[in-house]
Design a protein around this motif. Structure first.
Motif, PDB file in Angstrom:
ATOM      1  N   ASP A  15       0.835  -1.205   0.000  1.00  0.00           N
ATOM      2  CA  ASP A  15       0.000   0.000   0.000  1.00  0.00           C
ATOM      3  C   ASP A  15       0.873   1.260   0.000  1.00  0.00           C
ATOM      4  O   ASP A  15       0.600   2.213  -0.738  1.00  0.00           O
ATOM      5  CB  ASP A  15      -0.933   0.010   1.213  1.00  0.00           C
ATOM      6  CG  ASP A  15      -1.996  -1.083   1.134  1.00  0.00           C
ATOM      7  OD1 ASP A  15      -2.254  -1.588   0.025  1.00  0.00           O
ATOM      8  OD2 ASP A  15      -2.558  -1.425   2.201  1.00  0.00           O
ATOM      9  N   ASP A  16       1.936   1.250   0.823  1.00  0.00           N
ATOM     10  CA  ASP A  16       2.873   2.382   0.844  1.00  0.00           C
ATOM     11  C   ASP A  16       3.535   2.564  -0.512  1.00  0.00           C
ATOM     12  O   ASP A  16       3.683   3.695  -1.002  1.00  0.00           O
ATOM     13  CB  ASP A  16       3.942   2.185   1.918  1.00  0.00           C
ATOM     14  CG  ASP A  16       3.391   2.298   3.330  1.00  0.00           C
ATOM     15  OD1 ASP A  16       2.289   2.859   3.499  1.00  0.00           O
ATOM     16  OD2 ASP A  16       4.077   1.816   4.261  1.00  0.00           O
ATOM     17  N   MET A  17       3.942   1.452  -1.119  1.00  0.00           N
ATOM     18  CA  MET A  17       4.596   1.536  -2.418  1.00  0.00           C
ATOM     19  C   MET A  17       3.633   2.080  -3.469  1.00  0.00           C
ATOM     20  O   MET A  17       4.007   2.906  -4.308  1.00  0.00           O
ATOM     21  CB  MET A  17       5.121   0.162  -2.848  1.00  0.00           C
ATOM     22  CG  MET A  17       5.891   0.209  -4.156  1.00  0.00           C
ATOM     23  SD  MET A  17       6.754  -1.315  -4.574  1.00  0.00           S
ATOM     24  CE  MET A  17       5.426  -2.432  -4.858  1.00  0.00           C
ATOM     25  N   SER A  18       2.385   1.649  -3.411  1.00  0.00           N
ATOM     26  CA  SER A  18       1.393   2.128  -4.370  1.00  0.00           C
ATOM     27  C   SER A  18       1.185   3.629  -4.232  1.00  0.00           C
ATOM     28  O   SER A  18       1.099   4.350  -5.238  1.00  0.00           O
ATOM     29  CB  SER A  18       0.076   1.384  -4.161  1.00  0.00           C
ATOM     30  OG  SER A  18      -0.864   1.798  -5.101  1.00  0.00           O
ATOM     31  N   ARG A  19       1.126   4.126  -3.002  1.00  0.00           N
ATOM     32  CA  ARG A  19       0.992   5.578  -2.792  1.00  0.00           C
ATOM     33  C   ARG A  19       2.212   6.323  -3.334  1.00  0.00           C
ATOM     34  O   ARG A  19       2.098   7.379  -3.948  1.00  0.00           O
ATOM     35  CB  ARG A  19       0.781   5.875  -1.312  1.00  0.00           C
ATOM     36  CG  ARG A  19      -0.631   5.562  -0.833  1.00  0.00           C
ATOM     37  CD  ARG A  19      -0.872   6.078   0.576  1.00  0.00           C
ATOM     38  NE  ARG A  19      -0.128   5.325   1.582  1.00  0.00           N
ATOM     39  CZ  ARG A  19      -0.559   4.197   2.146  1.00  0.00           C
ATOM     40  NH1 ARG A  19      -1.716   3.685   1.783  1.00  0.00           N
ATOM     41  NH2 ARG A  19       0.167   3.594   3.070  1.00  0.00           N
ATOM     42  N   ARG A  39       4.360   0.681 -12.208  1.00  0.00           N
ATOM     43  CA  ARG A  39       2.949   0.528 -11.847  1.00  0.00           C
ATOM     44  C   ARG A  39       2.488  -0.914 -12.078  1.00  0.00           C
ATOM     45  O   ARG A  39       1.831  -1.517 -11.226  1.00  0.00           O
ATOM     46  CB  ARG A  39       2.097   1.500 -12.654  1.00  0.00           C
ATOM     47  CG  ARG A  39       0.599   1.272 -12.602  1.00  0.00           C
ATOM     48  CD  ARG A  39      -0.015   1.365 -11.243  1.00  0.00           C
ATOM     49  NE  ARG A  39       0.174   2.681 -10.683  1.00  0.00           N
ATOM     50  CZ  ARG A  39       0.062   2.944  -9.383  1.00  0.00           C
ATOM     51  NH1 ARG A  39      -0.242   1.991  -8.533  1.00  0.00           N
ATOM     52  NH2 ARG A  39       0.262   4.146  -8.923  1.00  0.00           N
ATOM     53  N   THR A  40       2.853  -1.487 -13.224  1.00  0.00           N
ATOM     54  CA  THR A  40       2.465  -2.858 -13.543  1.00  0.00           C
ATOM     55  C   THR A  40       3.094  -3.847 -12.566  1.00  0.00           C
ATOM     56  O   THR A  40       2.428  -4.782 -12.099  1.00  0.00           O
ATOM     57  CB  THR A  40       2.879  -3.202 -14.990  1.00  0.00           C
ATOM     58  OG1 THR A  40       2.269  -2.267 -15.880  1.00  0.00           O
ATOM     59  CG2 THR A  40       2.449  -4.600 -15.368  1.00  0.00           C
ATOM     60  N   ASP A  41       4.366  -3.639 -12.233  1.00  0.00           N
ATOM     61  CA  ASP A  41       5.028  -4.522 -11.271  1.00  0.00           C
ATOM     62  C   ASP A  41       4.365  -4.447  -9.902  1.00  0.00           C
ATOM     63  O   ASP A  41       4.196  -5.460  -9.227  1.00  0.00           O
ATOM     64  CB  ASP A  41       6.514  -4.173 -11.155  1.00  0.00           C
ATOM     65  CG  ASP A  41       7.305  -4.540 -12.401  1.00  0.00           C
ATOM     66  OD1 ASP A  41       6.778  -5.310 -13.230  1.00  0.00           O
ATOM     67  OD2 ASP A  41       8.442  -4.048 -12.538  1.00  0.00           O
ATOM     68  N   CYS A  42       3.966  -3.267  -9.501  1.00  0.00           N
ATOM     69  CA  CYS A  42       3.277  -3.079  -8.225  1.00  0.00           C
ATOM     70  C   CYS A  42       1.947  -3.840  -8.221  1.00  0.00           C
ATOM     71  O   CYS A  42       1.607  -4.515  -7.241  1.00  0.00           O
ATOM     72  CB  CYS A  42       3.063  -1.598  -7.984  1.00  0.00           C
ATOM     73  SG  CYS A  42       2.344  -1.200  -6.390  1.00  0.00           S
ATOM     74  N   GLU A  43       1.209  -3.760  -9.313  1.00  0.00           N
ATOM     75  CA  GLU A  43      -0.064  -4.487  -9.413  1.00  0.00           C
ATOM     76  C   GLU A  43       0.155  -5.988  -9.405  1.00  0.00           C
ATOM     77  O   GLU A  43      -0.625  -6.731  -8.798  1.00  0.00           O
ATOM     78  CB  GLU A  43      -0.806  -4.041 -10.671  1.00  0.00           C
ATOM     79  CG  GLU A  43      -1.314  -2.615 -10.594  1.00  0.00           C
ATOM     80  CD  GLU A  43      -1.832  -2.099 -11.924  1.00  0.00           C
ATOM     81  OE1 GLU A  43      -1.851  -2.874 -12.905  1.00  0.00           O
ATOM     82  OE2 GLU A  43      -2.205  -0.915 -11.973  1.00  0.00           O
ATOM     83  N   HIS A  44       1.208  -6.454 -10.078  1.00  0.00           N
ATOM     84  CA  HIS A  44       1.507  -7.896 -10.082  1.00  0.00           C
ATOM     85  C   HIS A  44       1.850  -8.386  -8.676  1.00  0.00           C
ATOM     86  O   HIS A  44       1.431  -9.478  -8.270  1.00  0.00           O
ATOM     87  CB  HIS A  44       2.646  -8.197 -11.043  1.00  0.00           C
ATOM     88  CG  HIS A  44       2.251  -8.137 -12.481  1.00  0.00           C
ATOM     89  ND1 HIS A  44       3.138  -8.327 -13.507  1.00  0.00           N
ATOM     90  CD2 HIS A  44       1.067  -7.895 -13.068  1.00  0.00           C
ATOM     91  CE1 HIS A  44       2.519  -8.208 -14.660  1.00  0.00           C
ATOM     92  NE2 HIS A  44       1.258  -7.940 -14.416  1.00  0.00           N
ATOM     93  N   LEU A  45       2.623  -7.589  -7.949  1.00  0.00           N
ATOM     94  CA  LEU A  45       2.938  -7.966  -6.569  1.00  0.00           C
ATOM     95  C   LEU A  45       1.673  -8.046  -5.724  1.00  0.00           C
ATOM     96  O   LEU A  45       1.511  -8.957  -4.910  1.00  0.00           O
ATOM     97  CB  LEU A  45       3.913  -6.958  -5.954  1.00  0.00           C
ATOM     98  CG  LEU A  45       5.375  -7.112  -6.343  1.00  0.00           C
ATOM     99  CD1 LEU A  45       6.169  -5.926  -5.818  1.00  0.00           C
ATOM    100  CD2 LEU A  45       5.924  -8.406  -5.803  1.00  0.00           C
TER     101      LEU A  45
END
Length: 96
Positions: A15-19, A39-45
């Motif tokens: 969540d912190d990384m997404s922000r 952004r895509t890597d964050c969603e995959h994680l």
């Protein structure tokens, strides 16, 4: 720490990384290949952690197969009358 606690910790970090990625997108713009990749890597994680959470909440029988007891009693030799001893040839013939 329990597995549940560890998964919650990972979720908070995601969540912190997404922000942080959102703030970077506002500063750098959405059009760059690099920011889209992040952004895509964050969603995959996030999806991978969700799958891991589902796997840990599965029933214990789904994670461990049921044990099967194998008897120490000798096998019925009539089951093997039409087969050769593996690697030794047929009973009525000699090995080369």
């Amino acid at each position: 720490m329990s597995v549940h606690d560890e998964l919650m910790s990972v979720q908070r970090c995601l969540d912190d990384m997404s922000r942080s990625v959102n703030r970077l997108e506002q500063q750098l713009g959405r059009g760059g290949l690099d920011i889209r990749r992040v952004r895509t890597d964050c969603e995959h994680l996030r999806e991978s952690v969700a799958l891991l959470r589902e796997a840990t909440h599965a029933s214990p029988s789904a994670r461990r197969p049921e044990l099967v007891t194998i008897s120490d009693a000798p096998y019925d030799y009539s089951l093997w009358t039409d087969s050769d001893d593996e690697g030794l040839g047929a009973r009525d013939r000699h090995a080369p």
